[in-house]
Write an enzyme that holds these catalytic residues in place. Structure first.
Site, PDB file in Angstrom:
ATOM      1  N   TYR A  26       0.843  -1.203   0.000  1.00 14.02           N
ATOM      2  CA  TYR A  26       0.000   0.000   0.000  1.00 14.02           C
ATOM      3  C   TYR A  26       0.874   1.247   0.000  1.00 14.02           C
ATOM      4  O   TYR A  26       0.627   2.205  -0.749  1.00 14.02           O
ATOM      5  CB  TYR A  26      -0.874  -0.056   1.251  1.00 14.02           C
ATOM      6  CG  TYR A  26      -1.778   1.126   1.507  1.00 14.02           C
ATOM      7  CD1 TYR A  26      -3.019   1.236   0.870  1.00 14.02           C
ATOM      8  CD2 TYR A  26      -1.426   2.123   2.431  1.00 14.02           C
ATOM      9  CE1 TYR A  26      -3.871   2.305   1.140  1.00 14.02           C
ATOM     10  CE2 TYR A  26      -2.269   3.189   2.697  1.00 14.02           C
ATOM     11  CZ  TYR A  26      -3.490   3.273   2.051  1.00 14.02           C
ATOM     12  OH  TYR A  26      -4.333   4.335   2.320  1.00 14.02           O
ATOM     13  N   ASN A  48      -5.210   8.481  10.374  1.00 10.77           N
ATOM     14  CA  ASN A  48      -6.295   7.481  10.430  1.00 10.77           C
ATOM     15  C   ASN A  48      -7.662   8.178  10.428  1.00 10.77           C
ATOM     16  O   ASN A  48      -7.919   9.011  11.292  1.00 10.77           O
ATOM     17  CB  ASN A  48      -6.190   6.642  11.712  1.00 10.77           C
ATOM     18  CG  ASN A  48      -5.025   5.684  11.691  1.00 10.77           C
ATOM     19  OD1 ASN A  48      -3.900   6.083  11.383  1.00 10.77           O
ATOM     20  ND2 ASN A  48      -5.273   4.431  12.011  1.00 10.77           N
ATOM     21  N   ASP A  66       0.802  -5.354  17.023  1.00  7.06           N
ATOM     22  CA  ASP A  66       0.633  -3.929  17.332  1.00  7.06           C
ATOM     23  C   ASP A  66       0.815  -3.068  16.088  1.00  7.06           C
ATOM     24  O   ASP A  66       0.458  -1.895  16.085  1.00  7.06           O
ATOM     25  CB  ASP A  66       1.705  -3.490  18.347  1.00  7.06           C
ATOM     26  CG  ASP A  66       1.181  -3.550  19.787  1.00  7.06           C
ATOM     27  OD1 ASP A  66      -0.045  -3.696  19.967  1.00  7.06           O
ATOM     28  OD2 ASP A  66       2.010  -3.428  20.701  1.00  7.06           O
TER      29      ASP A  66
HETATM   30  P1  NAP Z   1     -13.275   2.951   1.548  1.00  7.13           P
HETATM   31  O1  NAP Z   1     -14.311   3.355   2.534  1.00  7.13           O
HETATM   32  O2  NAP Z   1     -12.759   1.552   1.589  1.00  7.13           O
HETATM   33  O3  NAP Z   1     -13.853   3.254   0.093  1.00  7.13           O
HETATM   34  C1  NAP Z   1     -13.141   2.877  -1.040  1.00  7.13           C
HETATM   35  C2  NAP Z   1     -13.834   3.448  -2.249  1.00  7.13           C
HETATM   36  O4  NAP Z   1     -13.044   3.125  -3.410  1.00  7.13           O
HETATM   37  C3  NAP Z   1     -15.230   2.872  -2.497  1.00  7.13           C
HETATM   38  O5  NAP Z   1     -16.079   3.887  -3.008  1.00  7.13           O
HETATM   39  C4  NAP Z   1     -14.968   1.812  -3.557  1.00  7.13           C
HETATM   40  O6  NAP Z   1     -16.097   1.558  -4.379  1.00  7.13           O
HETATM   41  C5  NAP Z   1     -13.871   2.493  -4.364  1.00  7.13           C
HETATM   42  N1  NAP Z   1     -13.082   1.541  -5.133  1.00  7.13           N
HETATM   43  C6  NAP Z   1     -12.259   0.562  -4.647  1.00  7.13           C
HETATM   44  N2  NAP Z   1     -11.712  -0.129  -5.667  1.00  7.13           N
HETATM   45  C7  NAP Z   1     -12.172   0.430  -6.816  1.00  7.13           C
HETATM   46  C8  NAP Z   1     -11.973   0.162  -8.197  1.00  7.13           C
HETATM   47  N3  NAP Z   1     -11.176  -0.832  -8.614  1.00  7.13           N
HETATM   48  N4  NAP Z   1     -12.639   0.933  -9.105  1.00  7.13           N
HETATM   49  C9  NAP Z   1     -13.454   1.932  -8.702  1.00  7.13           C
HETATM   50  N5  NAP Z   1     -13.671   2.242  -7.410  1.00  7.13           N
HETATM   51  C10 NAP Z   1     -13.042   1.492  -6.478  1.00  7.13           C
HETATM   52  O7  NAP Z   1     -12.007   3.898   1.618  1.00  7.13           O
HETATM   53  P2  NAP Z   1     -11.793   5.262   2.425  1.00  7.13           P
HETATM   54  O8  NAP Z   1     -11.414   4.892   3.812  1.00  7.13           O
HETATM   55  O9  NAP Z   1     -12.940   6.178   2.162  1.00  7.13           O
HETATM   56  O10 NAP Z   1     -10.481   5.820   1.731  1.00  7.13           O
HETATM   57  C11 NAP Z   1     -10.520   6.876   0.777  1.00  7.13           C
HETATM   58  C12 NAP Z   1      -9.099   7.310   0.462  1.00  7.13           C
HETATM   59  O11 NAP Z   1      -8.489   7.797   1.646  1.00  7.13           O
HETATM   60  C13 NAP Z   1      -8.203   6.173  -0.053  1.00  7.13           C
HETATM   61  O12 NAP Z   1      -7.398   6.666  -1.099  1.00  7.13           O
HETATM   62  C14 NAP Z   1      -7.377   5.810   1.162  1.00  7.13           C
HETATM   63  O13 NAP Z   1      -6.141   5.262   0.791  1.00  7.13           O
HETATM   64  C15 NAP Z   1      -7.241   7.149   1.848  1.00  7.13           C
HETATM   65  N6  NAP Z   1      -6.981   7.083   3.298  1.00  7.13           N
HETATM   66  C16 NAP Z   1      -7.842   6.418   4.120  1.00  7.13           C
HETATM   67  C17 NAP Z   1      -7.578   6.360   5.485  1.00  7.13           C
HETATM   68  C18 NAP Z   1      -8.490   5.628   6.448  1.00  7.13           C
HETATM   69  O14 NAP Z   1      -8.151   5.572   7.638  1.00  7.13           O
HETATM   70  N7  NAP Z   1      -9.606   5.071   6.005  1.00  7.13           N
HETATM   71  C19 NAP Z   1      -6.437   7.007   6.003  1.00  7.13           C
HETATM   72  C20 NAP Z   1      -5.605   7.709   5.131  1.00  7.13           C
HETATM   73  C21 NAP Z   1      -5.884   7.741   3.771  1.00  7.13           C
HETATM   74  P3  NAP Z   1     -17.182   0.415  -3.971  1.00  7.13           P
HETATM   75  O15 NAP Z   1     -18.008   1.007  -2.870  1.00  7.13           O
HETATM   76  O16 NAP Z   1     -17.957   0.187  -5.198  1.00  7.13           O
HETATM   77  O17 NAP Z   1     -16.392  -0.786  -3.524  1.00  7.13           O
HETATM   78  P1  GDP Z   2      -2.790   1.271  11.160  1.00  8.38           P
HETATM   79  O1  GDP Z   2      -3.071   2.525  11.908  1.00  8.38           O
HETATM   80  O2  GDP Z   2      -2.480   1.499   9.718  1.00  8.38           O
HETATM   81  O3  GDP Z   2      -1.742   0.432  11.841  1.00  8.38           O
HETATM   82  O4  GDP Z   2      -4.098   0.369  11.093  1.00  8.38           O
HETATM   83  P2  GDP Z   2      -5.334   0.094  12.068  1.00  8.38           P
HETATM   84  O5  GDP Z   2      -6.321   1.175  11.953  1.00  8.38           O
HETATM   85  O6  GDP Z   2      -5.775  -1.285  11.692  1.00  8.38           O
HETATM   86  O7  GDP Z   2      -4.778   0.141  13.574  1.00  8.38           O
HETATM   87  C1  GDP Z   2      -3.979  -0.901  14.048  1.00  8.38           C
HETATM   88  C2  GDP Z   2      -3.663  -0.743  15.532  1.00  8.38           C
HETATM   89  O8  GDP Z   2      -4.857  -0.879  16.325  1.00  8.38           O
HETATM   90  C3  GDP Z   2      -2.730  -1.860  15.993  1.00  8.38           C
HETATM   91  O9  GDP Z   2      -1.949  -1.408  17.080  1.00  8.38           O
HETATM   92  C4  GDP Z   2      -3.723  -2.938  16.438  1.00  8.38           C
HETATM   93  O10 GDP Z   2      -3.123  -3.872  17.329  1.00  8.38           O
HETATM   94  C5  GDP Z   2      -4.755  -2.057  17.142  1.00  8.38           C
HETATM   95  N1  GDP Z   2      -6.101  -2.664  17.279  1.00  8.38           N
HETATM   96  C6  GDP Z   2      -6.743  -2.921  18.452  1.00  8.38           C
HETATM   97  N2  GDP Z   2      -7.951  -3.460  18.238  1.00  8.38           N
HETATM   98  C7  GDP Z   2      -8.112  -3.492  16.861  1.00  8.38           C
HETATM   99  C8  GDP Z   2      -9.190  -3.911  16.013  1.00  8.38           C
HETATM  100  O11 GDP Z   2     -10.238  -4.359  16.457  1.00  8.38           O
HETATM  101  N3  GDP Z   2      -8.991  -3.772  14.669  1.00  8.38           N
HETATM  102  C9  GDP Z   2      -7.842  -3.264  14.139  1.00  8.38           C
HETATM  103  N4  GDP Z   2      -7.726  -3.132  12.811  1.00  8.38           N
HETATM  104  N5  GDP Z   2      -6.792  -2.879  14.923  1.00  8.38           N
HETATM  105  C10 GDP Z   2      -6.931  -2.998  16.270  1.00  8.38           C
END
Ligand code: NAP
Ligand code: GDP
Length: 318
Positions: A140, A169, A274
């Site tokens: 990733y 996050n 972790d």
């Molecule tokens: P998410 O809830 O998993 O949503 C992913 C989205 O991408 C969905 O709309 C999905 O469509 C679409 N998608 C996945 N594969 C695809 C493909 N092959 N073609 C077209 N659409 C596709 O993700 P999110 O958490 O909102 O993340 C959004 C962005 O923020 C990402 O770039 C992620 O890397 C970044 N980000 C997220 C976090 C976090 O903690 N979540 C942190 C930092 C950065 P469907 O609904 O149709 O599957």
């Molecule tokens: P990261 O921030 O990219 O490492 O991803 P996560 O959002 O999955 O957070 C991971 C951290 O949360 C690690 O320290 C895990 O051990 C802790 N953790 C505790 N409980 C959970 C759980 O229920 N789900 C996940 N994904 N992580 C957990």
């Protein structure tokens, strides 16, 4: 009247996409704007022809590019190859197609988890390529880092303004609440719901000592809309709460327990990884642009997310 803007949001059905839709629908939409939120049902962005067909259909002037293969620590540990290949394909297709169709601006999404594992803290925007990422999510991370390479290339060679944000996050309504594949907060929210319902223990994976800065999806959405409209640098910008607002996983779990009013037994499963200990990021650059931006207090945003999950339990991703 100002020129019509067509803003295409890839990944529009996910956690961040739904938050942008919420903010747009609740007062942020400008009269000359049309917002289009798309998912994998509209186009498979790992396929170039499918991506081009969608751009041909909507003819966007700007793109917020969120679509990605996304997951928490435990999904990353299992699928590093898939994370790399899928995200490289999606990002190359979206940026190449944006350029081909004359898109003026693209805002893509990196993440603070892609920074070097061995680093000084706080992390800042200049450090992305300084060393290997944490081994748990190298696929990733390297794929995401290449967005920054593409943005610089498109700017230097083609003169366009494609940039990226770097959120910490994220959590909020419409998150992926799956236990094995999702991130920590939605995982804990799902677990407390089940523990309350079934009268079982609430299990925190790992030791609870790693530290994270969490950003509420609706705060991130407001900031990303600001980036789309006002931020002109190609260099990415970290979108994060302050360093003092970083919490341990144990503290984050306590906020979830409080919001859900859980009175049962809490245990740690230290057989689980972790992951990265911390990735403390600086929001100094963000503060230089937006000194007065107010983040939603953590407890309030957690409460809203817990309530959203309880209300939408049947249809939530889990
Ligand atoms: P998410 O809830 O998993 O949503 C992913 C989205 O991408 C969905 O709309 C999905 O469509 C679409 N998608 C996945 N594969 C695809 C493909 N092959 N073609 C077209 N659409 C596709 O993700 P999110 O958490 O909102 O993340 C959004 C962005 O923020 C990402 O770039 C992620 O890397 C970044 N980000 C997220 C976090 C976090 O903690 N979540 C942190 C930092 C950065 P469907 O609904 O149709 O599957
Ligand atoms: P990261 O921030 O990219 O490492 O991803 P996560 O959002 O999955 O957070 C991971 C951290 O949360 C690690 O320290 C895990 O051990 C802790 N953790 C505790 N409980 C959970 C759980 O229920 N789900 C996940 N994904 N992580 C957990």
């Amino acid at each position: 009247m100002s020129e019509k803007q067509v803003i295409l949001v890839t990944g529009g059905t996910g956690l961040v996409g739904k938050a942008i839709e919420y903010v747009v629908q609740n007062g942020e939409k400008q009269p000359n704007e049309e917002w289009i939120f798309v998912s994998s049902k509209d186009a498979n962005l790992s396929d170039l022809a499918s991506t081009e067909a969608m751009f041909e259909k909507y003819k966007p002037t700007q793109v917020i590019h969120l679509a990605a293969m996304v997951g928490g620590l435990f999904k990353n540990l299992k699928y590093n190859l898939d994370f790399f290949r899928t995200n490289i394909q999606i990002n190359d297709n979206v940026l190449a197609t944006s350029y081909k169709f004359g898109v003026k601006k693209v805002v893509s999404c990196l993440s603070t988890c892609i920074f070097p594992d061995k680093t000084t803290y706080p992390i800042n925007e200049k450090m992305i390529h300084n060393g290997p990422p944490h081994d748990s999510n190298f696929g990733y991370s390297y794929a995401k880092r290449m967005i920054d390479v593409l943005n610089k290339g498109y700017n230097k060679q083609k003169g366009v303004n494609y940039t990226a944000v770097i959120p910490t996050n994220v959590y909020g309504p419409h998150d992926n609440f799956e236990l094995e594949d999702g991130h920590v907060l939605p995982g804990l929210i799902n677990k407390v719901y089940c523990a309350k319902r079934d009268g079982t223990d609430f299990v925190i994976w790992g030791t609870g000592s790693p530290r994270r800065q969490f950003i509420y999806s609706r705060d991130l959405a407001r900031l990303m809309i600001w980036v789309l409209r006002n931020y002109t640098e190609i260099e990415p910008i970290i979108l994060s709460v302050s360093e003092e607002d970083e919490v341990s996983i144990k503290e984050a779990a306590e906020a979830v327990l409080k919001a859900a009013d859980f009175k049962g037994n809490v245990v740690f499963d230290t057989s689980k990884s972790d992951g990265q200990f911390k990735k403390t990021a600086s929001n100094e650059k963000l503060r230089s642009y937006l000194p007065d931006f107010k983040f939603t207090p953590f407890d309030k945003a957690i409460k809203e997310t817990v309530e959203w999950f309880e209300t939408n339990y049947e249809t939530a991703r889990k």
